[in-house]
Motif scaffolding. Sequence first.
Motif: not given
Length: 200
Positions: A34-43, A45-61
């Motif tokens: 669920x959520x705005x982006x659904x992915x497994x953090x092990x993957x 490529x999927x992590x990279x794709x989500x960051x690319x779509x999100x663009x810049x950000x100030x913090x990650x928890x």
Amino acid sequence: MKTLIVVGSTGVIGKEIVKLLRSDYNIIEINRHSGDYQLDIQNAEAVEEAFRKIGSFDALISAGGYGKWGSLEEHSLQDFHDGLNSKLMGQVNLFMIGRKYARPDAVFLLTTGVLAHRHRVGSLSLGMINMALEYFAQGVALELTGDIKINIVSPEFTTETLAQMGEDTSTGIPAREAALLYKRALEEGKTGEIYKGWKE
Ligand SMILES: NC(=O)c1ccc[n+]([C@@H]2O[C@H](COP(=O)([O-])OP(=O)(O)OC[C@H]3O[C@@H](n4cnc5c(N)ncnc54)[C@H](OP(=O)(O)O)[C@@H]3O)[C@@H](O)[C@H]2O)c1
């Protein structure tokens, strides 16, 4: 408003983090199901794709990832690999890939837990993972030359989780209290810290 990515936002701790911070941050939620982006953090490529779509950000928890809870006899080799790939390397992925997209003064908070420092029957996988992740974050903080910050939040068992496990809840802390630790770690401006939610 600053943009905060919360990975594991539907979990026992993640839910409280979102509740606590949603009036102060534009929160982007990442989970597997669920959520705005659904992915497994092990993957990666999927992590990279989500960051690319999100663009810049100030913090990650990051309050997500799997590690087996079970005794030595209940562990197969695969169980160790599964935890290392998920909770350890998944969070390493979030930092290593996310830093390319983060604002220059962004804050990364990764999650370990009391089991890095307290042995119990059941804690083998999680303890190993937590110790390795703490070493990673402190090593990274030592080498970072810009303003990006990386810290660890190490919660005590939550009362909610102990209740789910059918254990005595009196030694735990409410997940809301764990969330307050993330807020402090996010806003204090430090790097290379381990924010401990437990007493030695
Ligand atoms: N609860 C405690 O007492 C406690 C104490 C100390 C430390 N910790 C640590 O704190 C973290 C959060 O614990 P929790 O109890 O809140 O966990 P939880 O209730 O099991 O929730 C985990 C969250 O992470 C997401 N998630 C899990 N694996 C993922 C993956 N591979 N990729 C993307 N998202 C994933 C889950 O959503 P999906 O299922 O949709 O992916 C869910 O939102 C864990 O690292 C845990 O070891 C917990």
